[in-house]
Design an enzyme around this catalytic site. Structure first.
Site, PDB file in Angstrom:
ATOM      1  N   THR A  86       0.871  -1.179   0.000  1.00 46.26           N
ATOM      2  CA  THR A  86       0.000   0.000   0.000  1.00 46.26           C
ATOM      3  C   THR A  86       0.900   1.218   0.000  1.00 46.26           C
ATOM      4  O   THR A  86       1.897   1.250   0.743  1.00 46.26           O
ATOM      5  CB  THR A  86      -0.896   0.027   1.262  1.00 46.26           C
ATOM      6  OG1 THR A  86      -1.492  -1.254   1.432  1.00 46.26           O
ATOM      7  CG2 THR A  86      -1.999   1.067   1.128  1.00 46.26           C
ATOM      8  N   GLY A 138      -6.234   8.943   6.272  1.00 48.47           N
ATOM      9  CA  GLY A 138      -7.108   7.793   6.088  1.00 48.47           C
ATOM     10  C   GLY A 138      -7.196   7.295   4.649  1.00 48.47           C
ATOM     11  O   GLY A 138      -8.025   6.439   4.336  1.00 48.47           O
ATOM     12  N   LEU A 139      -6.316   7.810   3.794  1.00 42.98           N
ATOM     13  CA  LEU A 139      -6.384   7.395   2.387  1.00 42.98           C
ATOM     14  C   LEU A 139      -6.081   5.900   2.222  1.00 42.98           C
ATOM     15  O   LEU A 139      -6.773   5.196   1.474  1.00 42.98           O
ATOM     16  CB  LEU A 139      -5.403   8.248   1.568  1.00 42.98           C
ATOM     17  CG  LEU A 139      -5.476   8.183   0.056  1.00 42.98           C
ATOM     18  CD1 LEU A 139      -6.901   8.225  -0.459  1.00 42.98           C
ATOM     19  CD2 LEU A 139      -4.660   9.314  -0.551  1.00 42.98           C
ATOM     20  N   SER A 198      -6.634   3.641   4.355  1.00 40.35           N
ATOM     21  CA  SER A 198      -7.808   2.934   4.858  1.00 40.35           C
ATOM     22  C   SER A 198      -8.895   2.860   3.782  1.00 40.35           C
ATOM     23  O   SER A 198      -9.531   1.813   3.595  1.00 40.35           O
ATOM     24  CB  SER A 198      -8.316   3.655   6.108  1.00 40.35           C
ATOM     25  OG  SER A 198      -9.479   3.036   6.583  1.00 40.35           O
ATOM     26  N   CYS A 221       0.871  -6.933   3.339  1.00 39.91           N
ATOM     27  CA  CYS A 221       1.293  -5.552   3.614  1.00 39.91           C
ATOM     28  C   CYS A 221       1.094  -5.254   5.108  1.00 39.91           C
ATOM     29  O   CYS A 221       0.020  -5.494   5.654  1.00 39.91           O
ATOM     30  CB  CYS A 221       0.464  -4.589   2.772  1.00 39.91           C
ATOM     31  SG  CYS A 221       0.645  -2.881   3.265  1.00 39.91           S
ATOM     32  N   TYR A 280       0.714  -2.492   6.636  1.00 39.31           N
ATOM     33  CA  TYR A 280      -0.343  -1.518   6.953  1.00 39.31           C
ATOM     34  C   TYR A 280      -1.670  -2.261   7.139  1.00 39.31           C
ATOM     35  O   TYR A 280      -2.437  -1.958   8.054  1.00 39.31           O
ATOM     36  CB  TYR A 280      -0.485  -0.456   5.853  1.00 39.31           C
ATOM     37  CG  TYR A 280      -1.695   0.411   6.097  1.00 39.31           C
ATOM     38  CD1 TYR A 280      -1.668   1.446   7.012  1.00 39.31           C
ATOM     39  CD2 TYR A 280      -2.913   0.129   5.450  1.00 39.31           C
ATOM     40  CE1 TYR A 280      -2.799   2.199   7.293  1.00 39.31           C
ATOM     41  CE2 TYR A 280      -4.052   0.871   5.721  1.00 39.31           C
ATOM     42  CZ  TYR A 280      -3.988   1.906   6.645  1.00 39.31           C
ATOM     43  OH  TYR A 280      -5.115   2.630   6.930  1.00 39.31           O
ATOM     44  N   THR A 305      -2.346  -2.263  11.027  1.00 43.47           N
ATOM     45  CA  THR A 305      -3.118  -1.044  11.286  1.00 43.47           C
ATOM     46  C   THR A 305      -4.572  -1.183  10.833  1.00 43.47           C
ATOM     47  O   THR A 305      -5.497  -1.020  11.627  1.00 43.47           O
ATOM     48  CB  THR A 305      -2.463   0.170  10.586  1.00 43.47           C
ATOM     49  OG1 THR A 305      -1.154   0.349  11.135  1.00 43.47           O
ATOM     50  CG2 THR A 305      -3.260   1.444  10.792  1.00 43.47           C
TER      51      THR A 305
HETATM   52  N1  COA Z   1       2.788  -0.433   8.670  1.00 51.35           N
HETATM   53  C1  COA Z   1       1.691  -0.398   9.460  1.00 51.35           C
HETATM   54  N2  COA Z   1       1.060   0.737   9.799  1.00 51.35           N
HETATM   55  C2  COA Z   1       1.571   1.902   9.336  1.00 51.35           C
HETATM   56  C3  COA Z   1       2.708   1.928   8.499  1.00 51.35           C
HETATM   57  C4  COA Z   1       3.320   0.701   8.169  1.00 51.35           C
HETATM   58  N3  COA Z   1       4.413   0.625   7.379  1.00 51.35           N
HETATM   59  N4  COA Z   1       2.968   3.221   8.181  1.00 51.35           N
HETATM   60  C5  COA Z   1       2.036   3.977   8.804  1.00 51.35           C
HETATM   61  N5  COA Z   1       1.187   3.182   9.492  1.00 51.35           N
HETATM   62  C6  COA Z   1       0.057   3.604  10.301  1.00 51.35           C
HETATM   63  C7  COA Z   1       0.444   4.768  11.190  1.00 51.35           C
HETATM   64  O1  COA Z   1       0.690   4.261  12.460  1.00 51.35           O
HETATM   65  C8  COA Z   1      -0.777   5.690  11.161  1.00 51.35           C
HETATM   66  O2  COA Z   1      -1.357   5.688  12.441  1.00 51.35           O
HETATM   67  P1  COA Z   1      -1.999   7.022  13.092  1.00 51.35           P
HETATM   68  O3  COA Z   1      -3.316   7.200  12.405  1.00 51.35           O
HETATM   69  O4  COA Z   1      -2.154   6.679  14.522  1.00 51.35           O
HETATM   70  O5  COA Z   1      -1.031   8.115  12.808  1.00 51.35           O
HETATM   71  C9  COA Z   1      -1.757   5.054  10.180  1.00 51.35           C
HETATM   72  O6  COA Z   1      -0.983   4.075   9.437  1.00 51.35           O
HETATM   73  C10 COA Z   1      -2.363   6.067   9.234  1.00 51.35           C
HETATM   74  O7  COA Z   1      -3.455   5.458   8.566  1.00 51.35           O
HETATM   75  P2  COA Z   1      -3.959   6.030   7.182  1.00 51.35           P
HETATM   76  O8  COA Z   1      -4.123   7.517   7.276  1.00 51.35           O
HETATM   77  O9  COA Z   1      -5.138   5.222   6.767  1.00 51.35           O
HETATM   78  O10 COA Z   1      -2.729   5.681   6.239  1.00 51.35           O
HETATM   79  P3  COA Z   1      -1.998   6.634   5.170  1.00 51.35           P
HETATM   80  O11 COA Z   1      -2.968   7.118   4.162  1.00 51.35           O
HETATM   81  O12 COA Z   1      -1.187   7.642   5.892  1.00 51.35           O
HETATM   82  O13 COA Z   1      -1.008   5.580   4.457  1.00 51.35           O
HETATM   83  C11 COA Z   1       0.872   4.074   4.339  1.00 51.35           C
HETATM   84  C12 COA Z   1      -0.264   4.632   5.224  1.00 51.35           C
HETATM   85  C13 COA Z   1       1.591   2.957   5.133  1.00 51.35           C
HETATM   86  C14 COA Z   1       0.288   3.485   3.057  1.00 51.35           C
HETATM   87  C15 COA Z   1       1.849   5.236   3.995  1.00 51.35           C
HETATM   88  O14 COA Z   1       2.465   5.709   5.187  1.00 51.35           O
HETATM   89  C16 COA Z   1       2.959   4.818   3.013  1.00 51.35           C
HETATM   90  O15 COA Z   1       2.765   4.846   1.798  1.00 51.35           O
HETATM   91  N6  COA Z   1       4.137   4.424   3.544  1.00 51.35           N
HETATM   92  C17 COA Z   1       5.260   3.985   2.694  1.00 51.35           C
HETATM   93  C18 COA Z   1       4.997   2.605   2.111  1.00 51.35           C
HETATM   94  C19 COA Z   1       4.734   1.562   3.184  1.00 51.35           C
HETATM   95  O16 COA Z   1       5.448   1.470   4.175  1.00 51.35           O
HETATM   96  N7  COA Z   1       3.649   0.767   2.981  1.00 51.35           N
HETATM   97  C20 COA Z   1       3.206  -0.241   3.960  1.00 51.35           C
HETATM   98  C21 COA Z   1       3.928  -1.540   3.814  1.00 51.35           C
HETATM   99  S1  COA Z   1       3.508  -2.372   2.281  1.00 51.35           S
END
Ligand code: COA
Length: 113
Positions: free
Chosen positions: A52, A62-63, A65, A86, A88, A92
């Site tokens: 993701t 929340g994108l 999500s 993944c 996330y 999460t």
């Molecule tokens: N693994 C699990 N959870 C993660 C994470 C990860 N690598 N990176 C961020 N999160 C959590 C954070 O704790 C955050 O929590 P908060 O709401 O308490 O701050 C939460 O995701 C945010 O949720 P949301 O707003 O729905 O996510 P986002 O739109 O910010 O996108 C990712 C989250 C992970 C997709 C984005 O940070 C990203 O692209 N990161 C780089 C790529 C990556 O690591 N992808 C995941 C592994 S495949």
């Protein structure tokens, strides 16, 4: 037309349109900047969500999500199960949205990639 939703912290945010890109095995925003990537396994019955990505400037809204809800809704309506490879999704999205655990594949919770 974009809908609006109320986030926990009270901020009003637009719900983005998420598009299924079947050819590239993605769910993505219309501008393609944010996406959820999957691989089909087990004769096309299992959707393994492998990655993701949300651009840094759009994180924390929340994108990711919304991308997951689109993918899980698609999986459920096509009688597929989901492997949350993944982090996330596994660490999460699912803990925060436990109702979707019913769609998670039960044999092996993560693939080896
Ligand atoms: N693994 C699990 N959870 C993660 C994470 C990860 N690598 N990176 C961020 N999160 C959590 C954070 O704790 C955050 O929590 P908060 O709401 O308490 O701050 C939460 O995701 C945010 O949720 P949301 O707003 O729905 O996510 P986002 O739109 O910010 O996108 C990712 C989250 C992970 C997709 C984005 O940070 C990203 O692209 N990161 C780089 C790529 C990556 O690591 N992808 C995941 C592994 S495949």
């Amino acid at each position: 037309m974009a809908e609006s939703s109320r986030r926990e912290k009270g901020a009003e945010v637009e719900v983005p349109k998420i598009v299924w890109n079947e050819r590239q095995q993605k769910f993505e925003t219309e501008d393609k900047e944010a996406y959820l990537q999957y691989v089909m396994r087990k004769d096309g019955k299992v959707m393994d969500i492998v990655h993701t990505f949300v651009p840094r400037s759009k994180r924390g809204l929340g994108l990711a999500s919304h991308l997951c809800v689109s993918a899980f809704t698609h999986a459920k309506s096509h009688t597929l199960s989901v492997i949350p490879t993944c982090s996330y999704v596994s660490d999460t999205f699912l803990p925060r949205n436990p109702s979707w655990n019913s769609v998670v594949h039960s044999d092996d919770l993560k693939s080896n990639i």
